[in-house]
Design a protein around this motif. Structure first.
Motif, short mmCIF file in Angstrom:
data_model
loop_
_atom_site.label_atom_id
_atom_site.label_comp_id
_atom_site.label_asym_id
_atom_site.label_seq_id
_atom_site.Cartn_x
_atom_site.Cartn_y
_atom_site.Cartn_z
N MET A 1 0.84 -1.21 0.00
CA MET A 1 0.00 0.00 0.00
C MET A 1 0.87 1.26 0.00
N ASP A 2 1.97 1.23 0.76
CA ASP A 2 2.88 2.37 0.79
C ASP A 2 3.52 2.60 -0.57
N ASP A 3 3.83 1.49 -1.27
CA ASP A 3 4.43 1.62 -2.61
C ASP A 3 3.45 2.27 -3.58
N VAL A 4 2.17 1.90 -3.49
CA VAL A 4 1.15 2.50 -4.35
C VAL A 4 1.02 3.99 -4.06
N SER A 5 1.02 4.33 -2.77
CA SER A 5 0.91 5.74 -2.36
C SER A 5 2.10 6.55 -2.87
N LYS A 6 3.29 5.98 -2.76
CA LYS A 6 4.49 6.67 -3.26
C LYS A 6 4.43 6.85 -4.77
N LEU A 7 3.95 5.82 -5.46
CA LEU A 7 3.85 5.89 -6.92
C LEU A 7 2.86 6.97 -7.35
N MET A 8 1.74 7.06 -6.63
CA MET A 8 0.72 8.07 -6.95
C MET A 8 1.26 9.47 -6.70
N ARG A 9 1.98 9.65 -5.59
CA ARG A 9 2.55 10.96 -5.29
C ARG A 9 3.60 11.34 -6.33
N ARG A 10 4.40 10.35 -6.74
CA ARG A 10 5.41 10.63 -7.76
C ARG A 10 4.75 11.03 -9.07
N HIS A 11 3.67 10.34 -9.42
CA HIS A 11 2.93 10.68 -10.63
C HIS A 11 2.36 12.10 -10.53
N THR A 12 1.84 12.45 -9.35
CA THR A 12 1.31 13.80 -9.13
C THR A 12 2.40 14.85 -9.30
N TYR A 13 3.56 14.58 -8.73
CA TYR A 13 4.68 15.53 -8.84
C TYR A 13 5.11 15.72 -10.29
N VAL A 14 5.19 14.61 -11.03
CA VAL A 14 5.60 14.70 -12.43
C VAL A 14 4.57 15.50 -13.23
N THR A 15 3.28 15.24 -12.96
CA THR A 15 2.21 15.95 -13.67
C THR A 15 2.27 17.45 -13.38
N LYS A 16 2.45 17.80 -12.12
CA LYS A 16 2.51 19.21 -11.75
C LYS A 16 3.72 19.91 -12.35
N THR A 17 4.87 19.23 -12.32
CA THR A 17 6.08 19.83 -12.89
C THR A 17 5.94 20.01 -14.39
N SER A 18 5.36 19.02 -15.06
CA SER A 18 5.13 19.12 -16.52
C SER A 18 4.18 20.27 -16.83
N THR A 19 3.13 20.39 -16.01
CA THR A 19 2.17 21.48 -16.22
C THR A 19 2.83 22.84 -16.01
N SER A 20 3.72 22.93 -15.01
CA SER A 20 4.46 24.17 -14.77
C SER A 20 5.29 24.55 -16.00
N PHE A 21 5.90 23.55 -16.61
CA PHE A 21 6.72 23.79 -17.81
C PHE A 21 5.83 24.27 -18.96
N ILE A 22 4.68 23.62 -19.14
CA ILE A 22 3.76 24.01 -20.22
C ILE A 22 3.26 25.44 -19.99
N TYR A 23 2.91 25.75 -18.72
CA TYR A 23 2.46 27.10 -18.42
C TYR A 23 3.55 28.12 -18.72
N GLY A 24 4.80 27.79 -18.37
CA GLY A 24 5.92 28.70 -18.64
C GLY A 24 6.04 29.01 -20.12
N ILE A 25 5.89 27.99 -20.96
CA ILE A 25 5.97 28.19 -22.41
C ILE A 25 4.81 29.08 -22.89
N LEU A 26 3.60 28.80 -22.40
CA LEU A 26 2.43 29.55 -22.87
C LEU A 26 2.49 31.03 -22.44
N VAL A 27 2.87 31.28 -21.20
CA VAL A 27 2.93 32.68 -20.76
C VAL A 27 4.05 33.43 -21.49
N SER A 28 5.14 32.74 -21.80
CA SER A 28 6.23 33.38 -22.53
C SER A 28 5.79 33.71 -23.97
N ILE A 29 4.98 32.83 -24.57
CA ILE A 29 4.44 33.11 -25.91
C ILE A 29 3.50 34.32 -25.85
#
Length: 291
Positions: free
Chosen positions: A1-29
């Motif tokens: 269960m802890d492994d699943v929780s860690k995997l979900m949190r890691r997925h959340t972090y990757v999603t948020k970081t990717s979204t931050s990068f996309i937002y950075g590109i869009l606001v710069s455009i």
């Protein structure tokens, strides 16, 4: 269960970081391809950073770029967020603002057109989509968002009047800097930005739901398994056609939760009748997830 929780949190972090990068590109455009060539000011701290860039280029021996100004102006707000909201929220906000500042610096202005109306509309649309996408994925773009969350959390009130006053200041500054027609063009950009952001980020849009069913307990259990929402029950309703017993259920959801509501109703009572309308104003408690 802890492994699943860690995997979900890691997925959340990757999603948020990717979204931050996309937002950075869009606001710069938005800034470099539309607002800067068209002499259009954005709203909030981004607009203030543009204003700082204009003032420094005209009145100071050095120029504070929009990207650098954006990051520097957000530093005090990072401290407010760290103390008033939380570490994880602040870290992702810093990442988002840093990437935005970096991308604005990296992408040099490319004047696709100097037409101020086109620049206002398309700049507002691109930035609104970026901001809405960021908020939809649970990250803040910094600026007045932070003050809004802190004040709402402490007092339960919004900072709508502060936002209006701040953006009015930006619009007046655009008038003094480039002429009053450009102030009006900036207003067009602000309106487009807000509309596109609302279309993209739907969690803040409230909707009143009325459900008529003859299986109230099943529907209530299903809805509350899908959504964290309270439900008011009206007993002893009657159908006018067959005069069969009905129960009316009332609740309020966000537009973002529409899909989950539909799924809950299909699971519990496919024959239920639901009427959904926009809710203009909510008084009282309405659950919102913590940022």
């Amino acid at each position: 269960m802890d492994d699943v929780s860690k995997l979900m949190r890691r997925h959340t972090y990757v999603t948020k970081t990717s979204t931050s990068f996309i937002y950075g590109i869009l606001v710069s455009i938005a800034v470099n391809f539309f607002w800067t060539p068209g002499h259009i000011y954005s709203s909030g701290i981004t607009g203030l950073a543009q204003l700082l860039n204009t003032i420094s280029s005209r009145a100071l021996p050095f120029t504070v770029s929009t990207g650098l100004g954006l990051f520097l102006l957000n530093i005090p707000l990072f401290l407010v967020a760290w103390r008033g909201i939380g570490r994880e929220f602040t870290i992702f906000t810093i990442i988002t603002v840093f990437l935005s500042s970096f991308m604005i610096q990296l992408l040099k202005p490319v004047p696709l057109t100097h037409d101020p109306i086109i620049c206002a509309i398309f700049g507002g649309a691109v930035n609104g989509f970026g901001t809405g996408t960021a908020l939809k994925n649970g990250i803040s773009t910094g600026g007045l968002d932070i003050l809004g969350l802190v004040i709402r959390d402490k007092t339960g009130k919004s900072i709508g009047s502060i936002n209006i006053a701040f953006n009015a200041l930006i619009v007046v500054a655009a008038g003094f800097a480039y002429g009053w027609p450009y102030a009006l063009y900036s207003v067009i950009g602000l309106i487009v930005n807000a509309k596109v952001m609302d279309m993209t980020y739907t969690k803040q849009q409230r909707m009143q739901v009325m459900i008529i069913t003859n299986r109230p307990n099943t529907v209530i259990d299903s809805v509350q398994n899908h959504l964290r929402r309270g439900i008011t029950i009206v007993h002893n309703a009657e159908g006018a056609y067959q005069h069969d017993a009905k129960t009316i259920l009332f609740t309020v959801i966000s537009r973002y939760e529409m899909g989950e509501l539909e799924e809950a109703l299909l699971e519990s009572d496919p024959n239920a009748f639901a009427s959904i309308s926009d809710s203009v104003k909510i008084l009282g408690r309405f659950y919102e997830p913590k940022p």
